[in-house]
Scaffold this motif. Structure first.
Motif, mmCIF file in Angstrom:
data_model
loop_
_atom_site.group_PDB
_atom_site.id
_atom_site.type_symbol
_atom_site.label_atom_id
_atom_site.label_comp_id
_atom_site.label_asym_id
_atom_site.label_seq_id
_atom_site.Cartn_x
_atom_site.Cartn_y
_atom_site.Cartn_z
ATOM 1 N N LEU A 80 6.040 2.888 9.514
ATOM 2 C CA LEU A 80 5.441 3.441 10.735
ATOM 3 C C LEU A 80 4.868 2.323 11.607
ATOM 4 O O LEU A 80 5.062 2.304 12.820
ATOM 5 C CB LEU A 80 4.339 4.447 10.379
ATOM 6 N N ARG A 102 5.859 3.838 3.575
ATOM 7 C CA ARG A 102 5.916 4.609 4.808
ATOM 8 C C ARG A 102 4.953 4.028 5.850
ATOM 9 O O ARG A 102 5.250 3.979 7.031
ATOM 10 C CB ARG A 102 5.553 6.058 4.504
ATOM 11 N N LEU A 103 3.801 3.580 5.377
ATOM 12 C CA LEU A 103 2.835 2.944 6.272
ATOM 13 C C LEU A 103 3.451 1.709 6.914
ATOM 14 O O LEU A 103 3.376 1.500 8.122
ATOM 15 C CB LEU A 103 1.568 2.566 5.491
ATOM 16 N N VAL A 129 6.562 10.278 2.105
ATOM 17 C CA VAL A 129 5.123 10.035 1.941
ATOM 18 C C VAL A 129 4.852 9.576 0.512
ATOM 19 O O VAL A 129 5.587 9.907 -0.415
ATOM 20 C CB VAL A 129 4.278 11.293 2.247
ATOM 21 N N THR A 130 3.784 8.836 0.349
ATOM 22 C CA THR A 130 3.470 8.300 -0.970
ATOM 23 C C THR A 130 3.089 9.430 -1.927
ATOM 24 O O THR A 130 2.595 10.472 -1.503
ATOM 25 C CB THR A 130 2.318 7.283 -0.884
ATOM 26 N N LEU A 184 -4.292 7.700 -1.508
ATOM 27 C CA LEU A 184 -4.063 6.613 -0.558
ATOM 28 C C LEU A 184 -4.144 7.120 0.877
ATOM 29 O O LEU A 184 -4.624 6.440 1.770
ATOM 30 C CB LEU A 184 -2.687 5.981 -0.801
ATOM 31 N N CYS A 185 -3.661 8.347 1.085
ATOM 32 C CA CYS A 185 -3.607 8.896 2.437
ATOM 33 C C CYS A 185 -5.002 9.116 3.010
ATOM 34 O O CYS A 185 -5.217 9.003 4.211
ATOM 35 C CB CYS A 185 -2.841 10.211 2.459
ATOM 36 N N CYS A 224 -6.025 6.127 4.695
ATOM 37 C CA CYS A 224 -5.020 5.500 5.546
ATOM 38 C C CYS A 224 -5.284 5.812 7.016
ATOM 39 O O CYS A 224 -5.464 6.963 7.390
ATOM 40 C CB CYS A 224 -3.645 6.012 5.136
ATOM 41 N N ALA A 239 -2.876 8.389 8.919
ATOM 42 C CA ALA A 239 -2.680 9.766 8.471
ATOM 43 C C ALA A 239 -2.498 10.778 9.604
ATOM 44 O O ALA A 239 -1.615 11.621 9.535
ATOM 45 C CB ALA A 239 -3.815 10.186 7.542
ATOM 46 N N PRO A 281 0.814 13.475 6.310
ATOM 47 C CA PRO A 281 1.299 13.583 4.931
ATOM 48 C C PRO A 281 1.125 14.977 4.336
ATOM 49 O O PRO A 281 1.975 15.433 3.579
ATOM 50 C CB PRO A 281 0.446 12.558 4.176
ATOM 51 N N CYS A 297 1.065 10.293 10.653
ATOM 52 C CA CYS A 297 2.043 10.440 9.576
ATOM 53 C C CYS A 297 2.119 11.895 9.096
ATOM 54 O O CYS A 297 3.167 12.383 8.734
ATOM 55 C CB CYS A 297 1.654 9.501 8.430
ATOM 56 N N TYR A 306 0.838 -1.197 0.000
ATOM 57 C CA TYR A 306 0.000 0.000 0.000
ATOM 58 C C TYR A 306 0.872 1.246 0.000
ATOM 59 O O TYR A 306 0.734 2.123 -0.855
ATOM 60 C CB TYR A 306 -0.892 -0.023 1.248
ATOM 61 N N CYS A 307 1.788 1.307 0.959
ATOM 62 C CA CYS A 307 2.663 2.477 1.057
ATOM 63 C C CYS A 307 3.826 2.083 1.958
ATOM 64 O O CYS A 307 3.618 1.591 3.062
ATOM 65 C CB CYS A 307 1.881 3.649 1.666
HETATM 66 S S1 SF4 Z 1 -0.813 8.811 5.336
HETATM 67 FE FE1 SF4 Z 1 -0.184 8.478 3.206
HETATM 68 S S2 SF4 Z 1 2.046 8.622 3.260
HETATM 69 FE FE2 SF4 Z 1 1.378 8.374 5.357
HETATM 70 S S3 SF4 Z 1 1.508 6.198 5.706
HETATM 71 FE FE3 SF4 Z 1 -0.595 6.593 5.071
HETATM 72 S S4 SF4 Z 1 -0.585 6.317 2.850
HETATM 73 FE FE4 SF4 Z 1 1.541 6.461 3.478
#
Ligand code: SF4
Lengths: 604, 96
Positions: free
Chosen positions: A34, A30-31, A189-190, A195-196, A199, A202, A207, A205, A27-28
Motif C-alpha cells: 500500500l 500488504r502495508l 491482509v495479515t 498488527l492492524c 497500523c 488501517a 482489514p 486498508c 511488519y506486513c
Molecule cells: S491494516 Fe493490517 S493488513 Fe492492513 S496493512 Fe496494516 S497491518 Fe497490514
C-alpha cells in the motif's frame, strides 16, 4: 501528493527502495504494498514522535549531530542514516528508536544480576541497521562490522554485528520487495489481527472489512440480496425482522474484540460560506473569514474538514494552499444551489486509476455493479414508500399500486442483461416513487410546499428547489470521498458523461439520495419547518431558495450527516458522513480482490 | 491505530516572548485559545505527536509544556461550568 520522491532518480531501472520500507515489509507485506506501490501514505504518530526525538537529540549533541542521506544503485536502496560515529578507528552507523528494545531470555544470567533478560534489537531494526551499514560501506569503501541501535525508552544501546547472515537477509528482503512491487495484486491482509490495531494505514486498508468478506462464504454474501427482492410488506416494514434474518453467520463478525479501525465519525467541521461578499483567507495555520457586517472569524485549520463556497464568496490563494496542504476539501456551489466543482489534494496514485479503468471497462463486471447500484437505490425508494405510508390506508391513496409496481420490477432487474435495460427499470421505479412522494406530505401543509413531479434544473416548485440544493450538497461530499480514496471521478460505470458533474460521483450519489435527502426533507416539511414566503424566491416559473432557506437547508443536511447508521453486513455503526467514504472504499475493493460489500446500503 | 480524536487542554509557560509567539502561532492551527497560554485541542494520536514535535523545535529546556487529556465527561462538565463563550459545544458545521 509528493509521491515521487528522490527515489525515482534513475530512469531506466526500478525506483530505489527506501530503507524504511523494509521495516514495513517485515511488519506486513500488504502495508509495504500500500505504501510503496500504491503510494497510500497516512501520517503515523510514531513518525512525528521519532522526529521529536531527533530534535531532542540534536539539542543534546549541541549541533554535532546530523543525519546522512545515502543511496546505492547497486543495492537499489536509498536511506537516511541517523548518525555515523567513529569508534576505535572504524565507522559505526547508529539508529535511534523511541521505543524499548526486544528482550531475550539468557540461559546463564551473570551472577548477581537480577535481570535475566538481555536487550537486543527487533528483527526489523536489525534489518534496517544492516541496510544502512551496507549503504555506508558502498559510500566510504570501508568495511562495517557493527551497527548500533539506541532504544530511548529503556535507555539501552544494542550492538548489531553486520555478519554474512544479516547481509543475506537484507539482500533477500530487497528482492522480496522488488517482486512484490512488480505484482499487480495487493497482498492479502495479515493473519495477525493485532498488527492492524497499531497500523497507521488501517482506515485505508480496511482489514476488518476484508476479513468479513473472506469469512462470509460467497453464498451468504449474495443471499440477503436475493432474498430482499421478493420481500413481503411486513418484512420490509419492520427493520428488526430484517436484522434478525441475517444474524446466523454475520453475527460472528461482531464477536471479534479488535477495536473499530475505520473511524465512526469525522470531527472536522464543514464550513459553509453563504454571506454575499464574504472572503476566506489565511492567517498562519488558521482559516479566516471576513463577512460584511459580521465579526471576523478564525478557525484552526485542523478543525475544518471542508470549506463550501456558496454563490459569490471568495477564497484567497493562500487559503487554498493551506487547504491543499492540510487536506481540507474546497467546494463551489452556485447561488442557485447548483454544484460547480471541488478542489482536493487527494492521493493521486496512478496504480489505483489504472485498475479502476481496467475493471470498469469489463462489460460483465460493470453490469454486475450497475445491477447492484440500481437495486440498492430502488430498494431504498421502496422502503421509504412503505415507511411513509405505514399508518395510512394504502389502498385508498393508491400507494398499494406504487408498491406493487416497484416490486414487480425487481425480478426483471435480476434478469436484465444490459446497462440500458437496467437504466430503463430504474427510471420506471423512479417515476412511480416520485409520483407517490406528495402523498407522504401531511395534507394540512401549505399546498405550495408540495411537489408537482420532479423537475430538475431550474426547479419549478419549492419542493424541487429544496431537493435540488440538497443533491448539490450531497454531491460535494461524494466528490470529496472519491478524491480522498484516490479514484478518478470522471470514470464511472453507470451514468453517461454529460453534465459538468463527474460520472462516478453521480453513480455513487444514487446510494444516498433517499436516506440523506428525500427522507429528511419530507420529515422537515411535516414538522412545518419551512416558510413558503420567507425561505424561497419565486422568479417567474423558477423557484430558488432565499438566503434564509439556504441556511436552513444546509443545517438540515449537515445534521443528517451526523446521524448514525448501522451497516447490515459489517454490523457496526457510523455516521452518514463517514459512510460515504466507506462506500467509496468498498467500491474500490470490488476490483481489488475483495468484492461483495459495496452498495449494501439500504434505508432502514 | 486508533483514529479517534481526544480532547486535550494544552498549557505552556514560555520564558521568552519571541518563542512564546512562535509556539502560540503553531497551536492556533490545532485548536482554539481559551486563555492567554491555554488551548483546547481535539487531536488524533498522529496530531498529538505532530504538535509535540512542532513545539519541540521551538521550545528550550527552561520552558514548560503540558498536555492534559480530557475524557468526554470531563469536557461536558467543563463546558457546563464555564462562563458562556469560553468553551462551547462544537457542532458538525458552521454557516457564515
Ligand atoms: S491494516 Fe493490517 S493488513 Fe492492513 S496493512 Fe496494516 S497491518 Fe497490514
Amino acid at each position: 501528493m509528493a509521491a515521487y520522491s528522490a527515489g525515482t532518480s534513475n530512469n531506466n531501472a526500478a525506483p530505489l527502495l527506501r530503507v524504511q520500507s523494509l521495516h514495513a515489509l517485515l511488519y506486513c507485506e500488504r502495508l509495504f504494498y500500500l505504501e510503496e506501490v500504491e503510494n497510500v501514505r497516512l501520517a503515523d504518530a510514531a513518525v512525528y514522535a521519532g522526529r521529536r526525538l531527533h530534535v531532542e537529540l540534536a539539542r543534546e549533541e549541541e549541533g554535532d549531530w546530523h543525519a546522512l542521506d545515502l543511496k546505492s544503485e547497486k543495492l537499489g536502496l536509498i536511506g537516511r542514516v541517523d548518525c555515523l560515529r567513529r569508534r576505535n578507528g572504524s565507522l559505526i552507523p547508529y539508529e535511534h528508536k523511541r521505543g524499548r528494545a526486544a528482550r531475550i531470555r539468557t540461559t546463564n544470567p551473570p551472577k548477581g544480576s537480577k535481570n535475566s533478560d538481555e536487550a537486543c534489537a527487533w528483527p526489523s531494526d536489525r534489518l534496517q541497521v544492516g541496510a544502512y551499514a551496507m549503504l555506508v560501506e558502498e559510500a566510504t569503501g570501508q568495511t562495517i562490522v557493527e551497527g548500533r541501535v539506541r532504544y530511548h525508552q529503556d535507555n539501552v544501546t544494542v550492538r548489531v554485528p553486520i555478519d554474512p547472515a544479516l547481509r543475506a537477509d537484507v539482500i533477500q528482503s530487497i528482492s522480496r520487495a522488488r517482486s512484490l512491487a512488480d505484482c499487480v495484486e495487493r497482498p492479502p491482509v495479515t493473519e495477525n489481527e493485532r498488527l492492524c490495531v497499531k497500523c497507521s494505514l488501517a482506515p485505508a486498508c480496511l482489514p476488518e472489512e476484508a476479513r468479513a468478506i473472506s469469512r462470509l462464504s460467497s453464498e451468504s454474501i449474495h443471499k440477503p440480496l436475493q432474498r430482499s427482492v421478493g420481500l413481503k410488506t411486513q418484512q420490509i416494514d419492520q427493520p428488526s425482522a430484517d436484522q434478525k434474518a441475517g444474524t446466523g453467520k454475520e453475527s460472528s463478525l461482531a464477536t471479534s474484540h479488535v477495536p473499530r479501525l475505520f473511524p465512526a465519525d469525522d470531527h472536522r467541521q464543514a464550513l459553509h460560506v453563504v454571506t454575499p461578499g464574504a472572503r476566506v483567507g489565511r492567517a498562519g495555520d488558521e482559516i479566516e473569514i471576513f463577512a460584511p457586517e459580521q465579526p471576523k472569524e478564525r478557525h484552526p485549520v485542523r478543525e475544518i474538514g471542508q470549506v463550501v463556497l456558496h454563490g459569490f464568496a471568495q477564497i484567497t490563494t493562500q487559503a487554498l494552499r493551506l487547504c491543499a496542504d492540510k487536506e481540507v476539501a474546497v467546494h463551489w456551489i452556485t447561488q442557485g444551489g447548483g454544484y460547480i466543482g471541488s478542489f482536493s489534494s487527494g492521493a493521486g496514485a496512478v496504480q489505483k486509476r489504472i485498475r479502476q479503468y481496467e475493471a470498469l471497462r469489463t462489460p460483465e463486471f460493470r453490469l454486475q455493479l450497475v445491477r447492484r447500484l440500481a437495486e440498492a437505490k430502488i430498494l431504498s425508494q421502496l422502503r421509504f414508500v412503505l415507511r411513509a405510508s405505514r399508518n395510512t390506508d394504502r389502498e385508498t391513496i393508491g400507494i398499494s399500486q406504487t408498491i406493487d409496481g416497484i416490486r414487480k420490477l425487481m425480478p426483471a432487474l435480476q434478469r436484465a442483461n444490459s446497462v440500458d435495460a437496467i437504466r430503463g427499470l430504474e427510471g420506471r421505479a423512479g417515476a412511480l416513487y416520485f409520483k407517490a412522494l406528495p402523498t407522504f406530505i401531511d395534507s394540512a401543509i401549505d399546498e405550495r410546499m408540495k411537489p408537482e413531479g420532479r423537475t430538475r434544473r431550474p426547479p419549478r416548485d419549492r419542493f424541487n428547489a429544496l431537493i435540488g440544493f440538497a443533491y448539490a450538497l450531497l454531491l460535494k461530499d461524494v466528490m470529496s470521498a472519491i478524491l480522498t480514496v484516490g479514484l478518478d471521478p470522471a470514470f464511472g460505470f453507470y451514468h453517461r458523461p454529460r453534465s459538468q458533474a463527474h460520472p462516478l460521483a453521480l453513480d455513487l450519489i444514487e446510494l444516498f439520495r433517499v436516506a440523506m435527502v428525500d427522507l429528511p426533507i419530507v420529515a422537515s416539511l411535516n414538522r412545518r419547518q419551512w416558510d413558503p414566503d420567507d425561505d424561497f424566491v419565486v422568479a417567474g416559473f423558477q423557484v430558488w431558495l432565499s438566503d434564509l432557506g439556504r441556511r436552513k437547508m444546509i443545517e438540515l443536511y449537515e445534521k443528517r450527516k451526523t446521524d448514525r447508521w448501522k451497516h447490515p453486513v459489517l454490523r457496526y455503526s457510523l455516521t452518514y458522513a463517514r459512510l460515504i467514504e466507506l462506500e467509496a472504499r468498498l467500491l474500490e475493493k470490488e476490483w481489488t480482490g475483495e468484492p461483495g460489500l459495496f452498495a449494501r446500503m439500504r434505508l432502514r | 491505530m486508533s483514529q479517534t480524536n481526544l480532547w486535550y487542554l494544552v498549557a505552556y509557560d514560555i520564558r521568552e516572548s519571541k518563542r512564546w509567539r512562535r509556539a502560540y502561532k503553531i497551536i492556533r492551527g490545532y485548536g482554539k485559545p481559551l486563555q492567554y497560554s491555554l488551548f483546547r485541542c481535539r487531536l488524533s494520536s498522529v496530531q498529538l505527536e505532530q504538535l509535540r514535535w512542532e513545539l519541540e523545535k521551538v521550545l528550550e529546556p527552561e520552558d514548560a509544556l503540558m498536555f492534559v487529556g480530557l475524557c468526554s465527561n470531563c469536557v461536558e462538565r467543563t463546558i457546563l461550568r464555564n462562563r458562556v463563550g469560553v468553551w462551547e459545544n462544537e457542532s458538525a458545521f458552521r454557516v457564515v
